[in-house]
Scaffold this active site. Structure first.
Site, PDB file in Angstrom:
ATOM      1  N   HIS A 108      20.631 -42.290 -55.147  1.00 16.00           N
ATOM      2  CA  HIS A 108      19.998 -41.011 -54.893  1.00 16.00           C
ATOM      3  C   HIS A 108      19.170 -40.562 -56.098  1.00 16.00           C
ATOM      4  O   HIS A 108      19.658 -40.613 -57.210  1.00 16.00           O
ATOM      5  CB  HIS A 108      21.071 -39.960 -54.595  1.00 16.00           C
ATOM      6  CG  HIS A 108      20.465 -38.695 -54.140  1.00 16.00           C
ATOM      7  ND1 HIS A 108      20.280 -38.397 -52.827  1.00 16.00           N
ATOM      8  CD2 HIS A 108      19.913 -37.687 -54.843  1.00 16.00           C
ATOM      9  CE1 HIS A 108      19.669 -37.245 -52.736  1.00 16.00           C
ATOM     10  NE2 HIS A 108      19.435 -36.795 -53.943  1.00 16.00           N
ATOM     11  N   TYR A 162      18.069 -27.250 -53.601  1.00 14.28           N
ATOM     12  CA  TYR A 162      18.436 -26.053 -54.352  1.00 14.28           C
ATOM     13  C   TYR A 162      17.539 -24.910 -53.881  1.00 14.28           C
ATOM     14  O   TYR A 162      16.325 -24.959 -54.115  1.00 14.28           O
ATOM     15  CB  TYR A 162      18.205 -26.253 -55.855  1.00 14.28           C
ATOM     16  CG  TYR A 162      19.077 -27.312 -56.504  1.00 14.28           C
ATOM     17  CD1 TYR A 162      20.443 -27.107 -56.672  1.00 14.28           C
ATOM     18  CD2 TYR A 162      18.520 -28.498 -56.989  1.00 14.28           C
ATOM     19  CE1 TYR A 162      21.231 -28.063 -57.291  1.00 14.28           C
ATOM     20  CE2 TYR A 162      19.307 -29.453 -57.611  1.00 14.28           C
ATOM     21  CZ  TYR A 162      20.665 -29.241 -57.765  1.00 14.28           C
ATOM     22  OH  TYR A 162      21.436 -30.180 -58.379  1.00 14.28           O
ATOM     23  N   PRO A 171      30.234 -26.523 -61.553  1.00 14.09           N
ATOM     24  CA  PRO A 171      29.706 -27.669 -60.790  1.00 14.09           C
ATOM     25  C   PRO A 171      28.192 -27.618 -60.571  1.00 14.09           C
ATOM     26  O   PRO A 171      27.649 -28.474 -59.896  1.00 14.09           O
ATOM     27  CB  PRO A 171      30.461 -27.584 -59.450  1.00 14.09           C
ATOM     28  CG  PRO A 171      30.981 -26.209 -59.356  1.00 14.09           C
ATOM     29  CD  PRO A 171      31.077 -25.655 -60.746  1.00 14.09           C
ATOM     30  N   LYS A 209      28.516 -32.456 -63.503  1.00 17.00           N
ATOM     31  CA  LYS A 209      28.802 -33.203 -64.739  1.00 17.00           C
ATOM     32  C   LYS A 209      30.286 -33.523 -64.936  1.00 17.00           C
ATOM     33  O   LYS A 209      30.618 -34.410 -65.715  1.00 17.00           O
ATOM     34  CB  LYS A 209      28.345 -32.382 -65.957  1.00 17.00           C
ATOM     35  CG  LYS A 209      26.856 -32.118 -66.047  1.00 17.00           C
ATOM     36  CD  LYS A 209      26.114 -33.358 -66.444  1.00 17.00           C
ATOM     37  CE  LYS A 209      24.642 -33.092 -66.684  1.00 17.00           C
ATOM     38  NZ  LYS A 209      23.838 -34.305 -66.617  1.00 17.00           N
ATOM     39  N   TYR A 221      19.560 -34.027 -66.376  1.00 15.93           N
ATOM     40  CA  TYR A 221      20.194 -33.930 -65.056  1.00 15.93           C
ATOM     41  C   TYR A 221      21.057 -35.161 -64.787  1.00 15.93           C
ATOM     42  O   TYR A 221      22.162 -35.066 -64.265  1.00 15.93           O
ATOM     43  CB  TYR A 221      19.095 -33.800 -64.013  1.00 15.93           C
ATOM     44  CG  TYR A 221      19.533 -33.474 -62.602  1.00 15.93           C
ATOM     45  CD1 TYR A 221      20.326 -32.370 -62.325  1.00 15.93           C
ATOM     46  CD2 TYR A 221      19.102 -34.254 -61.526  1.00 15.93           C
ATOM     47  CE1 TYR A 221      20.699 -32.058 -61.022  1.00 15.93           C
ATOM     48  CE2 TYR A 221      19.462 -33.944 -60.230  1.00 15.93           C
ATOM     49  CZ  TYR A 221      20.263 -32.843 -59.986  1.00 15.93           C
ATOM     50  OH  TYR A 221      20.623 -32.530 -58.703  1.00 15.93           O
TER      51      TYR A 221
END
Ligand code: RFL
Length: 410
Positions: free
Chosen positions: A83, A213, A305, A309, A407
Site C-alpha cells: 500500500h 483522511y 494511532p 506508528k 509517514y
C-alpha cells in the site's frame, strides 16, 4: 508461612522473562529463541483473545524488513497487501500522494495485527518457545540488581514467582512493568491531544484504493483498508462519547458526509463489527532501562494511532533489545544493552513528533484559554492554518518528500 507465600517459593526461572505476547513480546521471544537465549513469555490473556484482538494494520517497510531478516514475514508476504497511496479530502476538494514515489520511496503493508500476532506465536511455539497464557504479572521486583523476580497470578487466582536475569516489559501501557517503577525513578512525558476518535471495524470492502483522511468542519474522518472484506473507519467525536452512542445509520451518514461521498463516490457500507472509543494521547517514559528491567513497545511509549506508528516501534525496539540481551547473555558484552534506552528514545521521539504533526493537520486544535467556536472544537484561525498546511502538502514537493519519509519511516 501463608498459602500465598508457600506458592511463591515455587522456582520458575528463565534468563529473560518477557511480559506480554503482543507484537513486542512475540518478536523479542522469537529473536531470543533463534539466538539460543533461554526465555519465557508470560501473557495475562487467553490465547484466543491474543489472536483475535484487532488493532493495527499498517506496517512500514522497515518493519517488514526486520520481520524478513528473521524469517518472520512469511504470512505477511503471502496475505498482506502492499500500500502506498493516501488521499486527503476537504469539503470541496481532494488530492492524493503516492508516497512510494516520494521521500525514500518506501511503502506500507496492510496486514491485520491479530494475523501478525498469530504468525509470530505459531512460529515461537514451533521453535519450542515457552509461553504461559492467563498468567498476569502483578509486580516486577528487585530489578535494581541482577536477580529480578516477577510475581504472577494465574486465571484461577494462584500466585507464582518467576526468577530471571532480565525482565522485558512488553505488557503495554497498563502493564505490571510500568506499575512496578518507583515514583521518582522515571519521568513520564504525557500529552492529551483533546481529540477523541470512534474507531470502527466494518464488515465492508474498502471504498477507496487509498488511506482516506477527511478534514471536515464537523471533524476528522478516516478510511483504512484492512482486507478485501474489512475496512477500518475513524470518526472524530466529542470527548465522553460512549462506543454505542451512535446508531449504525448515523455513523454511515456522518462518514459519507465527512468523506464527501456525494462528490467523490459512495461508501460501501456493511455491519459494524467492532467499536472502540480512543482518546488520542501520547506518552513517553524515560529512561527505558531500570537495571535489569526494560520497557518495550507501548510500555515504553504510547503513541496516538494518527500516524500508525505503535506496532512499528514495538517491532523495532524488540529487535534492538534482542540484540542487546543476546550480546549480554551469550557474549558477555553489556554495551548494546547500555545503549538500548537512548537508541530507542531517539526513534520514539521522532515518531511522536510526526504523529503530533498529523494530529494538528487532521483536527482542529482547541484554542488556549478554551475559546472554541469552530464546529469540531477549534477556532476559525486554527482552521485556516490547517488548510494552509494541507495546501503546502498538496503543492510543495519538498513537503511531500518530508511527509513520505516520516509517514513510512522512523
Ligand atoms: P500490546 O499489543 O498492547 O500487547 C501487550 C500484551 O501484554 C499483555 N499484558 C500482560 N501480560 C502479562 N501481565 C500483565 N500484567 C499484562 N498486562 C498486559 C496484553 O494482554 C497484551 O497481549 O503491546 P505491544 O506489544 O507493545 O504492541 C503495541 C501495539 O499493539 C500498538 O502500538 C498498535 O496497535 C498501535 N496501533 C497501530 N500501530 C501501527 O504501527 N500501525 C497501525 O496501523 C496502528 N493502528 C493502533 C492502530 C492502535 C489502535 N488502538 C489500540 C488505539 C489502531 C488502533 C485503533
Amino acid at each position: 508461612m501463608t498459602e500465598s507465600q508457600k506458592a511463591r517459593t515455587v522456582r520458575d526461572s528463565a534468563d529473560v522473562v518477557i511480559l506480554g505476547a503482543g507484537p513486542a513480546g512475540l518478536v523479542l521471544g522469537n529473536l531470543l529463541r533463534a539466538a539460543g537465549v533461554d526465555c519465557v513469555i508470560l501473557e495475562r490473556a487467553a490465547r484466543e483473545h491474543v489472536q483475535t484482538r484487532a488493532r493495527a494494520g499498517y506496517l512500514a517497510q522497515h518493519t517488514v524488513s526486520i520481520l524478513e531478516r528473521h524469517g518472520l514475514a512469511e504470512g505477511l508476504r503471502r496475505r498482506g497487501q502492499e500500500h502506498a497511496v493516501c488521499e486527503f479530502r476537504t469539503e470541496d476538494d481532494r488530492f492524493r500522494l503516492d508516497y512510494s514515489l516520494l521521500g525514500k520511496g518506501e511503502q506500507h503493508w496492510v496486514y491485520p495485527q491479530q494475523e501478525l500476532v498469530t504468525d509470530l506465536l505459531n512460529r515461537y511455539l514451533t521453535a519450542g518457545g515457552r509461553i504461559c497464557f492467563q498468567t498476569g504479572a502483578e509486580a516486577v521486583r528487585d530489578f535494581g540488581g541482577t536477580r529480578p523476580t516477577v510475581d504472577v497470578r494465574d486465571a484461577d487466582g494462584r500466585p507464582g514467582r518467576w526468577h530471571a536475569r532480565y525482565v522485558a516489559g512488553c505488557d503495554g501501557r497498563h502493564g505490571a512493568a510500568r506499575r512496578s517503577l518507583p515514583a521518582g525513578a522515571v519521568r513520564r512525558y504525557h500529552r492529551d491531544h483533546a481529540v477523541t476518535w470512534l474507531g470502527l471495524l466494518a464488515q465492508a470492502p474498502p471504498s477507496l484504493d487509498a488511506v482516506g483522511y477527511a478534514v471536515h468542519p464537523r471533524g476528522f474522518a478516516g478510511h483504512m483498508a484492512r482486507s478485501p472484506e474489512v475496512t477500518r473507519y475513524y470518526l472524530q467525536v466529542p470527548r465522553g462519547t460512549a462506543p454505542g452512542a451512535w446508531s449504525g445509520e448515523r455513523i454511515w451518514d456522518e462518514l459519507a458526509l465527512r468523506l464527501g461521498a456525494a462528490a467523490h463516490g459512495p461508501l460501501r457500507s456493511g455491519p459494524i463489527v467492532q467499536r472502540a472509543v480512543v482518546d488520542l494521547e501520547s506518552d513517553v517514559l524515560e529512561p527505558l532501562r531500570h537495571g535489569s528491567l526494560f520497557l518495550v513497545g507501548d510500555a515504553a511509549g504510547l503513541i496516538s494511532p494518527s500516524a500508525a506508528k505503535g506496532a512499528n516501534l514495538a517491532v523495532l525496539e524488540a529487535e534492538i533489545l534482542a540484540d542487546g540481551l543476546t550480546a549480554a547473555l551469550r557474549h558477555s558484552d553489556p554495551g548494546p544493552l547500555d545503549r538500548y534506552s537512548a537508541q530507542c528514545l531517539a526513534y520514539i521521539w521522532r515518531a511522536q513528533e510526526f504523529s503530533h504533526w498529523m494530529i494538528r493537520l487532521l483536527h482542529a486544535e482547541p484554542e488556549a484559554g478554551g475559546a472554541q467556536d469552530g464546529a469540531d472544537g477549534g477556532s476559525p484561525f486554527q482552521d485556516r492554518l490547517r488548510h494552509s498546511r494541507l495546501q503546502a502538502l498538496r503543492s510543495s514537493r519538498t513537503q511531500q518528500d518530508w511527509f513520505a519519509e516520516n509517514y513510512v519511516g522512523l
